[in-house]
Design a protein around this motif. Structure first.
Motif, PDB file in Angstrom:
ATOM      1  N   ALA A   1       0.832  -1.204   0.000  1.00  0.00           N
ATOM      2  CA  ALA A   1       0.000   0.000   0.000  1.00  0.00           C
ATOM      3  C   ALA A   1       0.868   1.256   0.000  1.00  0.00           C
ATOM      4  CB  ALA A   1      -0.929  -0.009   1.206  1.00  0.00           C
ATOM      5  N   LEU A   2       1.958   1.222   0.776  1.00  0.00           N
ATOM      6  CA  LEU A   2       2.877   2.360   0.778  1.00  0.00           C
ATOM      7  C   LEU A   2       3.557   2.521  -0.575  1.00  0.00           C
ATOM      8  CD1 LEU A   2       4.566   1.893   4.279  1.00  0.00           C
ATOM      9  CD2 LEU A   2       2.879   3.626   3.634  1.00  0.00           C
ATOM     10  N   GLU A   3       3.919   1.410  -1.203  1.00  0.00           N
ATOM     11  CA  GLU A   3       4.559   1.475  -2.517  1.00  0.00           C
ATOM     12  C   GLU A   3       3.600   2.042  -3.565  1.00  0.00           C
ATOM     13  OE1 GLU A   3       5.772  -2.542  -3.068  1.00  0.00           O
ATOM     14  OE2 GLU A   3       7.764  -2.223  -2.174  1.00  0.00           O
ATOM     15  N   ARG A   4       2.306   1.715  -3.435  1.00  0.00           N
ATOM     16  CA  ARG A   4       1.326   2.281  -4.365  1.00  0.00           C
ATOM     17  C   ARG A   4       1.226   3.792  -4.194  1.00  0.00           C
ATOM     18  NH1 ARG A   4      -3.927  -1.696  -5.080  1.00  0.00           N
ATOM     19  NH2 ARG A   4      -2.807  -3.678  -5.199  1.00  0.00           N
ATOM     20  N   ARG A   5       1.188   4.233  -2.954  1.00  0.00           N
ATOM     21  CA  ARG A   5       1.142   5.677  -2.709  1.00  0.00           C
ATOM     22  C   ARG A   5       2.392   6.359  -3.253  1.00  0.00           C
ATOM     23  NH1 ARG A   5       0.344   6.770   3.445  1.00  0.00           N
ATOM     24  NH2 ARG A   5       0.768   8.879   2.649  1.00  0.00           N
ATOM     25  N   SER A   6       3.540   5.736  -3.030  1.00  0.00           N
ATOM     26  CA  SER A   6       4.792   6.310  -3.514  1.00  0.00           C
ATOM     27  C   SER A   6       4.812   6.393  -5.036  1.00  0.00           C
ATOM     28  CB  SER A   6       5.972   5.472  -3.017  1.00  0.00           C
ATOM     29  OG  SER A   6       7.195   5.977  -3.508  1.00  0.00           O
ATOM     30  N   GLN A   7       4.318   5.349  -5.689  1.00  0.00           N
ATOM     31  CA  GLN A   7       4.294   5.368  -7.150  1.00  0.00           C
ATOM     32  C   GLN A   7       3.270   6.361  -7.674  1.00  0.00           C
ATOM     33  OE1 GLN A   7       6.526   4.050  -8.982  1.00  0.00           O
ATOM     34  NE2 GLN A   7       5.589   4.844 -10.860  1.00  0.00           N
ATOM     35  N   GLY A   8       2.182   6.546  -6.935  1.00  0.00           N
ATOM     36  CA  GLY A   8       1.231   7.591  -7.315  1.00  0.00           C
ATOM     37  C   GLY A   8       1.874   8.965  -7.288  1.00  0.00           C
ATOM     38  N   LEU A   9       2.723   9.199  -6.279  1.00  0.00           N
ATOM     39  CA  LEU A   9       3.460  10.466  -6.225  1.00  0.00           C
ATOM     40  C   LEU A   9       4.450  10.573  -7.382  1.00  0.00           C
ATOM     41  CD1 LEU A   9       4.200  10.689  -2.386  1.00  0.00           C
ATOM     42  CD2 LEU A   9       2.497  11.979  -3.688  1.00  0.00           C
ATOM     43  N   ALA A  10       5.046   9.443  -7.762  1.00  0.00           N
ATOM     44  CA  ALA A  10       5.969   9.459  -8.901  1.00  0.00           C
ATOM     45  C   ALA A  10       5.239   9.819 -10.193  1.00  0.00           C
ATOM     46  CB  ALA A  10       6.653   8.099  -9.036  1.00  0.00           C
ATOM     47  N   ILE A  11       4.004   9.347 -10.331  1.00  0.00           N
ATOM     48  CA  ILE A  11       3.202   9.702 -11.509  1.00  0.00           C
ATOM     49  C   ILE A  11       2.888  11.192 -11.501  1.00  0.00           C
ATOM     50  CG2 ILE A  11       0.947   9.390 -12.599  1.00  0.00           C
ATOM     51  CD1 ILE A  11       1.042   6.481 -11.712  1.00  0.00           C
ATOM     52  N   ASP A  12       2.510  11.714 -10.335  1.00  0.00           N
ATOM     53  CA  ASP A  12       2.230  13.149 -10.240  1.00  0.00           C
ATOM     54  C   ASP A  12       3.485  13.973 -10.549  1.00  0.00           C
ATOM     55  OD1 ASP A  12      -0.357  12.552  -9.545  1.00  0.00           O
ATOM     56  OD2 ASP A  12      -0.005  12.736  -7.379  1.00  0.00           O
ATOM     57  N   THR A  13       4.639  13.485 -10.094  1.00  0.00           N
ATOM     58  CA  THR A  13       5.892  14.182 -10.380  1.00  0.00           C
ATOM     59  C   THR A  13       6.183  14.188 -11.873  1.00  0.00           C
ATOM     60  OG1 THR A  13       6.787  13.544  -8.217  1.00  0.00           O
ATOM     61  CG2 THR A  13       8.360  14.246  -9.890  1.00  0.00           C
ATOM     62  N   ALA A  14       5.964  13.048 -12.526  1.00  0.00           N
ATOM     63  CA  ALA A  14       6.174  12.982 -13.972  1.00  0.00           C
ATOM     64  C   ALA A  14       5.200  13.892 -14.712  1.00  0.00           C
ATOM     65  CB  ALA A  14       6.025  11.541 -14.455  1.00  0.00           C
ATOM     66  N   SER A  15       3.982  14.008 -14.186  1.00  0.00           N
ATOM     67  CA  SER A  15       3.005  14.909 -14.796  1.00  0.00           C
ATOM     68  C   SER A  15       3.455  16.362 -14.689  1.00  0.00           C
ATOM     69  CB  SER A  15       1.641  14.724 -14.126  1.00  0.00           C
ATOM     70  OG  SER A  15       0.681  15.599 -14.679  1.00  0.00           O
ATOM     71  N   GLU A  16       4.021  16.726 -13.529  1.00  0.00           N
ATOM     72  CA  GLU A  16       4.539  18.083 -13.372  1.00  0.00           C
ATOM     73  C   GLU A  16       5.752  18.312 -14.274  1.00  0.00           C
ATOM     74  OE1 GLU A  16       3.160  20.508 -11.854  1.00  0.00           O
ATOM     75  OE2 GLU A  16       1.547  19.309 -10.993  1.00  0.00           O
ATOM     76  N   SER A  17       6.571  17.285 -14.439  1.00  0.00           N
ATOM     77  CA  SER A  17       7.714  17.410 -15.347  1.00  0.00           C
ATOM     78  C   SER A  17       7.244  17.613 -16.784  1.00  0.00           C
ATOM     79  CB  SER A  17       8.597  16.164 -15.256  1.00  0.00           C
ATOM     80  OG  SER A  17       9.152  16.028 -13.957  1.00  0.00           O
ATOM     81  N   GLN A  18       6.155  16.949 -17.140  1.00  0.00           N
ATOM     82  CA  GLN A  18       5.593  17.149 -18.474  1.00  0.00           C
ATOM     83  C   GLN A  18       5.101  18.590 -18.640  1.00  0.00           C
ATOM     84  OE1 GLN A  18       1.827  15.244 -19.296  1.00  0.00           O
ATOM     85  NE2 GLN A  18       2.358  14.910 -21.440  1.00  0.00           N
TER      86      GLN A  18
END
Length: 425
Positions: free
Chosen positions: A113-130
């Motif tokens: 569950a923690l890894e899912r939350r962390s990966q969700g943040l990674a997706i948001d970070t990639a979205s901001e990078s885009q």
């Protein structure tokens, strides 16, 4: 080698030949360029959004992070495997075996569950990078477009200068033939015209370079294009506190830094789960034997796994994650300082460029009046050729300064928009 000084007619012939060669060079550049098609700023930005490699790279990175989330989710999914084997030993019949096994992780103490939350943040970070890539491409296109517009105006002014010097040369020749002016006036007018033609050649080259720069900023080859969107008119600016507030809320780099800081804290919690207990359920159906039909059997297993010691691996990973989280927090503070500087610097640049525009407009009017007076004085026999040449040069310089001020203001506004993370309110 001719040791005798060249005659005056010979010098005039050389000057005429040089002027003719420069004119032919300018004409050949203009003809080689062909008919330029018009392109607006909005069209340029749209083309960049469709073709720029940086945006394609950012989209691919975002898609990769989304695929990574699917991998994390698969960690707790039901899995199954099928196996079959045959064995033949000496002195015994051949035996057969096949089995189908399914496994399900029931609990990993919350690590997945923690890894899912962390990966969700990674997706948001990639979205901001885009989004940051989009803003950078838009800024690059605007800079290149305004540079093309500026060089187009400079080229037009250089062509106008050539026409002005051509008219002045005709007047000087007329006055000389009438005996009203000295030969020096004709020679000076010829030199000024040659210099103007050289400046026109340089302006043509700068225009071609600006076109190549816009193609690079857009991401595709545009060919010979002409910028038709005007420079931006002065507009009201936000106060610095409001601008800083908007930048802190909207800029993708600071939003990304906040996400990384939050992700760093999650990484500590994930690392601490390295020696946590896990519970899994598995079931198997087997067929085995040496004669058909084979014997069947079924098995269900619940497994509890509790790591006892791991040689300090988990503690080391937790320490690493903590240091990473501290670094992410420091990076966030650094980005906040950068945002403050960028906004203040951009606002100052816009205000400075805006203040230069009316001064440049006044300078153009004064130079134009001075040129009119100088030409009038020359035609009436009161002024001299140097006065006219200086007035023409000052007028051309004033026009270019006005274009430069307009360009600098538009470019500064583009920088301000990027500093705020988008269109300012």
């Amino acid at each position: 080698m001719n040791i005798y000084p060249e005659s005056a007619p010979g010098k005039r012939s050389l000057r005429c030949i040089a002027a003719l060669l420069l004119l032919l060079l300018a004409v050949s550049i203009a003809e080689g360029a062909g008919e330029a098609r018009t392109l607006t700023l909005e069209e340029s930005i749209r083309l960049a959004g469709e073709h720029h490699p940086s945006l394609e790279e950012a989209r691919a990175t975002l898609d990769a992070q989304r695929a990574r989330l699917d991998q994390v989710k698969a960690g707790t999914a039901l899995t199954g495997s099928l196996s079959a084997s045959t064995t033949r030993n000496s002195g015994a019949d051949q035996s057969y075996s096949t089995s189908f096994t399914v496994t399900k992780l029931l609990s990993d103490s919350g690590k997945n569950a923690l890894e899912r939350r962390s990966q969700g943040l990674a997706i948001d970070t990639a979205s901001e990078s885009q989004r940051e890539a989009i803003l950078a491409v838009r800024k690059g296109v605007k800079d290149a477009y305004y540079t093309l517009l500026l060089n187009g105006l400079k080229r037009e002014q250089a062509a106008n200068a050539v026409r002005t010097y051509e008219k002045h040369l005709e007047k000087a020749k007329g006055f000389y033939e009438a005996g009203a002016k000295a030969k020096f006036d004709v020679t000076k007018a010829e030199v000024d015209l040659s210099n103007a033609r050289i400046a026109l050649v340089s302006a043509e080259a700068s225009l071609a370079t600006a076109r190549a720069g816009l193609s690079n900023a857009v991401g595709i080859q545009l060919g010979d294009v002409e910028a038709v969107s005007p420079f931006l008119a002065p507009r009201a600016l936000p106060d610095e506190p409001l601008a800083v507030e908007q930048a802190m809320a909207n800029r993708p780099d600071i939003r990304s830094a906040r996400l990384k800081s939050e992700s760093g804290k999650l990484s500590v919690a994930i690392a601490a789960k390295g020696n946590a207990a896990t519970v899994s359920l598995s079931g198997a159906a087997n067929l085995s034997g040496s004669e058909w039909p084979l014997d069947d059997s079924f098995r269900a297993t619940v497994t509890l796994s509790v790591p006892v010691f791991d040689g300090g691996l988990t503690d080391a990973r937790v320490s690493e994650a903590r240091y990473g989280a501290q670094g992410a927090d420091a990076a966030l503070r650094r980005v906040e300082q950068t945002v403050l500087y960028d906004v203040r610097s951009a606002l100052l640049s816009v205000r400075e460029a805006e203040a230069r525009i009316p001064v440049a407009e006044l300078l153009v009017r004064q130079a134009e009046e001075n040129l009119t007076l100088a030409e009038g004085r020359y035609e009436t026999g009161v002024g001299n050729v140097l006065e006219v040449a200086d007035a023409v040069l000052a007028f051309n310089s004033a026009k270019v300064s006005h274009y430069q001020a307009q360009h600098d203001y538009s470019a500064a506004l583009a920088k301000l928009e990027q500093s705020l993370g988008g269109e300012f309110e």
